[in-house]
Design a protein around this motif. Structure first.
Motif: not given
Length: 212
Positions: A26-49
């Motif tokens: 529960g450390d509030a400094r960290f935001t954890v997301i599941a961005g999906g499998a693969g390069i495109a999903s990871s890039a798009s979800r990371t960019a969105k955040e």
């Protein structure tokens, strides 16, 4: 990058996300997301955040395959670089990386200060390049070819380069941490240690609280 107050951790799937969050407690400094499998999903979800608010660091975390003799099952890997190992062109003389085509880069270096902190916090971790592949290796021949082509590679996964590209676009430091569930090579699902790798992610998550 001494004081980090907002750290984005990008995993691929919910199981990885839950394992990391368990270690963070529960450390509030960290935001954890599941961005999906693969390069495109990871890039798009990371960019969105990253577009929502300012983060001080992007960490890609998850399980991966380890190259034999370098990162065995159960090991924790800290990436020096995230390398898109199949980004380029096939020619009569073999594979040519995208740099040689003049179209961009196939690798992003992990932030050196973060790398040093992670190495101190996880002294038994293996440090080296993490390959990002759209097609996970399933044969000894491909494993050998990758090991020869990328002698500093210790691990392969499917998302690191995508998250790194998004971090680069937003001028945010990046690092990658993986735990090894299986060897790179012929697929033998019965021999994979996914639950144990998830435990390793939890332990790594707990270390992050000390690192930062």
């Amino acid at each position: 990058m001494t004081d980090l107050h907002n750290i984005l951790i990008v995993t691929a799937v919910e199981g990885e996300k839950e394992a990391v969050e368990k270690g963070l407690e529960g450390d509030a400094r960290f935001t954890v997301i599941a961005g999906g499998a693969g390069i495109a999903s990871s890039a798009s979800r990371t960019a969105k955040e990253l577009g929502k608010r300012r983060f001080d660091l992007v960490l890609n975390m998850g399980i991966g395959g380890g190259f034999r003799g370098k990162a065995e099952i159960g090991a924790t890997v800290i990436g020096c670089r995230s390398v898109a190992a199949d980004l380029g062109a096939e020619t009569a003389d073999g594979f040519v990386a995208i740099e040689s085509l003049g179209f961009g880069t196939s690798s992003y270096a992990c932030d050196p200060e973060t790398l040093e902190k992670l190495q101190r916090a996880i002294p038994g971790a293996v440090t080296g390049d993490v390959l990002t592949l759209s097609t996970v290796t399933g044969s000894a021949a491909t494993a050998d070819h990758l090991a020869q082509s990328y002698p500093d590679a210790v691990c392969e996964a499917m998302e690191g380069f995508g998250a790194a590209a998004a971090a680069e676009a937003f001028s945010v430091p990046f690092a990658e941490v993986r735990t090894i569930s299986n060897p790179v090579g012929p697929r033998d699902r019965e021999a994979w240690k996914i639950k144990e790798a998830f435990v390793g992610l939890t332990e790594a998550g707990a270390k992050l609280k000390e690192v930062f």
